[in-house]
Write a protein that holds these residues in place. Structure first.
Motif, mmCIF file in Angstrom:
data_model
loop_
_atom_site.group_PDB
_atom_site.id
_atom_site.type_symbol
_atom_site.label_atom_id
_atom_site.label_comp_id
_atom_site.label_asym_id
_atom_site.label_seq_id
_atom_site.Cartn_x
_atom_site.Cartn_y
_atom_site.Cartn_z
ATOM 1 N N UNK A 60 17.926 -21.046 53.628
ATOM 2 C CA UNK A 60 16.587 -20.849 53.106
ATOM 3 C C UNK A 60 16.474 -21.140 51.622
ATOM 4 N N UNK A 61 17.555 -20.973 50.884
ATOM 5 C CA UNK A 61 17.437 -20.960 49.426
ATOM 6 C C UNK A 61 17.792 -22.299 48.797
ATOM 7 N N UNK A 62 18.282 -23.257 49.616
ATOM 8 C CA UNK A 62 18.712 -24.526 49.068
ATOM 9 C C UNK A 62 17.754 -25.619 49.545
ATOM 10 N N UNK A 63 17.554 -26.661 48.702
ATOM 11 C CA UNK A 63 16.780 -27.805 49.176
ATOM 12 C C UNK A 63 17.730 -28.774 49.881
ATOM 13 N N UNK A 64 17.222 -29.618 50.752
ATOM 14 C CA UNK A 64 18.100 -30.597 51.410
ATOM 15 C C UNK A 64 18.797 -31.477 50.375
ATOM 16 N N UNK A 65 20.118 -31.633 50.485
ATOM 17 C CA UNK A 65 20.882 -32.406 49.504
ATOM 18 C C UNK A 65 21.188 -33.806 50.004
ATOM 19 N N UNK A 66 22.012 -34.521 49.214
ATOM 20 C CA UNK A 66 22.347 -35.901 49.547
ATOM 21 C C UNK A 66 23.038 -35.978 50.914
ATOM 22 N N UNK A 67 23.942 -35.005 51.150
ATOM 23 C CA UNK A 67 24.682 -34.990 52.412
ATOM 24 C C UNK A 67 23.724 -34.830 53.599
ATOM 25 N N UNK A 68 22.719 -33.954 53.430
ATOM 26 C CA UNK A 68 21.756 -33.739 54.515
ATOM 27 C C UNK A 68 20.954 -35.007 54.783
ATOM 28 N N UNK A 69 20.516 -35.650 53.687
ATOM 29 C CA UNK A 69 19.727 -36.874 53.872
ATOM 30 C C UNK A 69 20.556 -37.956 54.552
ATOM 31 N N UNK A 70 21.837 -38.036 54.167
ATOM 32 C CA UNK A 70 22.710 -39.039 54.786
ATOM 33 C C UNK A 70 22.870 -38.754 56.278
ATOM 34 N N UNK A 71 23.037 -37.467 56.620
ATOM 35 C CA UNK A 71 23.209 -37.106 58.032
ATOM 36 C C UNK A 71 21.951 -37.446 58.830
ATOM 37 N N UNK A 72 20.787 -37.222 58.224
ATOM 38 C CA UNK A 72 19.522 -37.516 58.902
ATOM 39 C C UNK A 72 19.395 -39.028 59.125
ATOM 40 N N UNK A 73 19.693 -39.804 58.077
ATOM 41 C CA UNK A 73 19.619 -41.264 58.212
ATOM 42 C C UNK A 73 20.570 -41.761 59.291
ATOM 43 N N UNK A 74 21.770 -41.171 59.313
ATOM 44 C CA UNK A 74 22.752 -41.628 60.294
ATOM 45 C C UNK A 74 22.274 -41.298 61.709
ATOM 46 N N UNK A 75 21.726 -40.083 61.881
ATOM 47 C CA UNK A 75 21.254 -39.683 63.214
ATOM 48 C C UNK A 75 20.137 -40.612 63.683
ATOM 49 N N UNK A 76 19.212 -40.951 62.766
ATOM 50 C CA UNK A 76 18.130 -41.867 63.148
ATOM 51 C C UNK A 76 18.694 -43.238 63.491
ATOM 52 N N UNK A 77 19.729 -43.660 62.765
ATOM 53 C CA UNK A 77 20.367 -44.942 63.029
ATOM 54 C C UNK A 77 21.015 -44.945 64.418
ATOM 55 N N UNK A 78 21.599 -43.794 64.790
ATOM 56 C CA UNK A 78 22.282 -43.725 66.088
ATOM 57 C C UNK A 78 21.313 -43.886 67.252
ATOM 58 N N UNK A 79 20.043 -43.521 67.061
ATOM 59 C CA UNK A 79 19.071 -43.730 68.144
ATOM 60 C C UNK A 79 18.243 -44.992 67.909
ATOM 61 N N UNK A 80 18.651 -45.789 66.894
ATOM 62 C CA UNK A 80 18.002 -47.074 66.668
ATOM 63 C C UNK A 80 16.628 -46.982 66.041
ATOM 64 N N UNK A 81 16.380 -45.922 65.249
ATOM 65 C CA UNK A 81 15.055 -45.770 64.655
ATOM 66 C C UNK A 81 15.114 -45.659 63.132
ATOM 67 N N UNK A 82 16.178 -46.206 62.529
ATOM 68 C CA UNK A 82 16.314 -46.091 61.071
ATOM 69 C C UNK A 82 15.090 -46.658 60.362
#
Lengths: 254, 282, 290
Positions: free
Chosen positions: A110-132
């Motif tokens: 709750x107390x932290x904003x999404x960091x670089x690692x989180x954004x990278x994980x999100x991008x990778x997940x979208x890439x894995x389903x072909x929606x980057x």
């Protein structure tokens, strides 16, 4: 000597109930790491109930369900859940990327904003389903199949060892179905256990090692080539006649 | 002599805070479809406010106590088989309002008139009311800053949020308490109708203009504060009821947006009907 | 309370008229309320009670007491149209649209009243109605509306139940769901219009919702729900009126009639819930533990 790791999901003669009335009885079997199990049965037969029981959202009144060796409600952090895209409000103000980020909310806290690692994980997940390339699009502007892929990406983004999917192939175009199968196959190859309910039998033989047939009770739970037979399907779908026609399930009133 | 000594200044200060707070919280009310629930909360806290003013205790205390009773009553009625939430809410709403009306009539001549409860009187705000609004508003905005992302997740996909291991019950309760706090704080000051209008109209308007959850909150807050100030100004100019004017300005903003907003307005959709711009299939 | 008191409403002419009016409204609201509950239209009904208010106010301002009915009818019609139009907009939820229409229409009424000199007193008259000032003409009008609504329900009732229970099946069976919804909304609107002068804007919802809830507690089939609801509403109308009259005349306690009727309904609802709960607890003791 080390204990062998517990099965990702294990059912031992389990009975699930809503308001104490049994909805699904006698489920017995296991989902192993790196394996997929198809969950097949008529509407109202208990597919969604089974998935919700694994999530700890529906009580198990007899037998046991264990997830990674624990009670389901205690193991939610290890489970990625993919609901039916059609059940969500298409007008909701979120982008595809924000939907996927929801999957990492628990890791972020709750107390932290999404960091670089989180954004990278999100991008990778979208890439894995072909929606980057659709990351910035509003969820509701995507096609039904693309929405389903975004929801799979959301489940994949925290990298859970177990995936549960509720009718992901319902009303999904061929491109999206391929993308879903590719992403799931890849998840399996890294040791993820998959439990997927489906009406469409076509993707089952190539994706799922095991198949579980349910209609108020378990009809069969075993290797797909043994469970996906006309006789068992007929038993599962009651009096209706079932024809296997090039892998398509045809249910006619009879 | 401070700036707050003038009643018009106090009214404007209250209008800005009320509009901002109700606008921001209203986004959750609109997304979670809690409008009827909010309406019922306003009516159910009414007898508490009347009783408190008869007994001479703090009216916010009375409102809060009955707000909690209301939640318990709705929960208890909904748990019975065959009962719908809206049915339970309707019963509690009607019961609460009748109880309040009887208390007003039967109690000693109280300074809190029934009409003041319904339509409020933002022009008679005192500094105590202002302080309470400011304090509760700050706490609520802080809570939304911390829990906003989870509440957004819950509004989008409640089952998914539970499945992901978030404390669903606690978060739902938190949201209901926030709505209740807004109602308890705003209703004695500005009335039922204005509370409901500001909880719903600015947020619904904001949704027509933006596709991002965060921007929806910001726009709704600004629209709420803007409607409140504009309405107050108009009501002073034409010498009509302030609360009702503010509510009408907020509703007018919604109707205008319904016509002219680029993607969801009637005009926008007319323009959008050109070939080649078909929207994605649902 | 001795029997003489219970007979009081039949001796005092204006109480008798109030009782007749409340009896008609009780049957009407108890029956219509059952369909409101089945279709989960509680919020729609609440919105209608509030949106009729500006019609009442403007009608009174233009034509005096005779203008109220016409004003209320027009406002109810406008609401039905506004709700239908807004309900079609995908991005705005039904309940949000209702809340906006409700607050906006009500505010128009308040604005009109706020221009008059006796602002507060007028407002409260409109909000709480005047049961005790029921006239003969008013009874005739209410009875006409009630006959119209009940006749429509008698004809369309079974279709309403089917549509409430399973809209897809209703559609498949060839019923026009949109027209049915409009018809029910109009019936609710007419009921609100009929009741607005007697119990006022603020308490009509209680007459529509609580008798139906009592019916739901005690009955099973839609017809039973409507019957129980109507009987409860009529009974509580009589009891509430008597209590309010007795309290005001004999005990110098100013209990307004309409809210007292509603609180009597609430008390009966709680009794019904208690009785139902007790009846369900008893057999449980003999049930074998799970």
């Amino acid at each position: 000597m080390t204990e062998p790791a517990p099965d990702p999901i294990r059912f031992t003669d389990a009975t699930m109930a809503y308001h104490r009335a049994p909805v699904l009885e006698g489920v017995d079997g296991r989902v192993r790491a790196g394996e997929a199990v198809a969950l097949i049965g008529p509407n109202g037969g208990g597919k969604t109930t089974l998935i919700k029981a694994v999530l700890g959202l529906v009580p198990v009144i007899a037998g046991t369900v264990t997830v990674a060796g624990r009670r389901p409600a205690e193991a939610r952090a290890r489970v990625g859940y993919v609901p039916q895209a059609a059940s969500l409000d298409p007008e909701f103000p979120v982008t595809a990327r924000q939907v996927v980020m929801m999957g990492r909310l628990r890791l972020i806290g709750r107390w932290r904003r999404p960091g670089r690692q989180d954004r990278a994980a999100v991008d990778e997940a979208l890439d894995r389903v072909g929606l980057a390339d659709r990351a910035g699009a509003r969820f509701g502007t995507l096609s039904g199949g693309q929405r389903q892929r975004v929801l799979l990406a959301r489940a994949l983004s925290p990298d859970p060892p177990i995936l549960l999917l509720d009718e992901p192939f319902n009303g999904v175009d061929a491109v999206s179905q391929d993308a879903l199968i590719t992403a799931l196959t890849r998840a399996k190859s890294t040791g993820t256990a998959v439990l997927v309910s489906t009406h469409d039998l076509a993707p089952v033989p190539c994706l799922c090692e095991q198949t579980c047939l349910v209609n108020r009770r378990q009809i069969a739970f075993g290797p797909t080539e043994l469970a996906l037979t006309p006789d068992l399907l007929r038993a599962c779908y009651g009096g209706h006649v079932v024809d296997l026609d090039a892998g398509r399930l045809v249910v006619t009133r009879g | 002599m401070t700036w707050f000594d003038t009643y018009t200044h106090r009214a404007y200060a209250e209008a800005v805070m009320v509009g901002l707070l109700a606008g921001v919280v209203g986004v959750q009310v609109v997304l979670r479809r809690l409008a009827f629930h909010a309406m019922a909360t306003t009516h159910a806290t009414f007898p508490g406010v009347v009783l408190a003013s008869i007994l001479g205790i703090d009216i916010y205390l009375g409102g809060t106590a009955f707000g909690v009773l209301f939640s318990i009553a709705v929960l208890a009625l909904t748990r019975r088989p065959g009962r719908t939430a809206s049915g339970a809410i309707g019963v509690v709403l009607a019961a609460g309002f009748a109880l309040g009306a009887v208390l007003v009539a039967a109690g000693p001549a109280s300074d809190r008139k029934l009409s003041a409860f319904l339509v409020g009187s933002i022009v008679t705000i005192d500094t105590h009311d202002l302080a309470v609004t400011a304090a509760v508003g700050t706490v609520i905005l802080a809570l939304l800053a911390v829990f906003g992302r989870e509440l957004g997740f819950a509004a989008f996909d409640h089952d998914g949020m539970r499945a992901a291991g978030h404390p669903a019950l606690a978060l739902d309760l938190l949201l209901l308490l926030i709505v209740q706090a807004v109602v308890v704080v705003l209703t004695p000051a500005v009335g039922v109708m204005l509370t409901l209008a500001l909880l719903v109209a600015p947020a619904a308007t904001a949704r027509l203009w933006t596709d991002s959850l965060r921007r929806t909150g910001v726009v709704a807050g600004l629209l709420g504060a803007g409607s409140a100030v504009t309405g107050l100004e108009l009501s002073r100019h034409y010498d009509v009821a302030a609360g009702a004017t503010i509510a009408l300005v907020a509703a007018a903003g919604f109707v205008v947006s319904l016509l002219v907003s680029p993607r969801h307005g009637a005009l926008g959709r007319l323009l959008d009907r050109r070939p080649g711009t078909a929207t994605a299939p649902a | 309370m001795d029997t003489a008191l219970l007979l009081e409403p039949f001796r005092v002419p204006y109480l008798t008229r109030a009782l007749i009016e409340l009896t008609i409204l009780g049957v009407l609201c108890g029956t219509v309320g059952t369909f409101v509950a089945l279709r989960r239209l509680e919020f729609v009904a609440d919105a209608l009670t509030h949106t009729v208010f500006p019609g009442v106010v403007i009608g009174f301002a233009l034509r005096g007491a005779t203008g109220i009915l016409a004003g209320a009818l027009i406002a109810a019609g406008v609401t039905a149209c506004a709700l239908t139009l807004l309900g079609r907009h995908r991005r705005t939820g039904d309940d949000t649209a209702l809340a906006i229409v409700l607050t906006a229409m009500f505010s128009i009424g308040v604005l009109v009243v706020s221009r008059s000199h006796s602002y507060t007193a007028d407002l409260e008259t409109f909000l709480f109605g005047q049961v005790l000032y029921t006239s003969r003409a008013q009874i005739t009008e209410t009875a006409a509306v009630a006959v119209l609504c009940l006749a429509a329900l008698a004809v369309l009732g079974r279709e309403f139940v089917l549509r409430a229970f399973d809209p897809d099946a209703a559609r498949a069976a060839g019923h026009r769901v949109g027209a049915l919804d409009l018809a029910l909304n109009l019936i609710v609107a007419l009921t609100v219009v009929a009741a607005v002068r007697t119990v006022g804007t603020a308490l009509i919802l209680a007459l529509l919702v609580i008798p139906a809830a009592i019916g739901r507690t005690l009955g099973r089939r839609p017809a039973h729900l409507a019957l129980i609801g109507s009987v409860a509403a009529v009974l509580c109308g009589y009891l509430g009126l008597t209590i309010s009259y007795t309290a005001s005349v004999d005990h110098d306690l100013a209990l307004p009639a309409a809210p007292t009727v509603v609180l009597t309904l609430v008390a009966v609802h709680l009794l019904a819930l208690g009785a139902c709960g007790a009846a369900r607890l008893r057999p449980a003791r003999f049930r074998s533990p799970r």
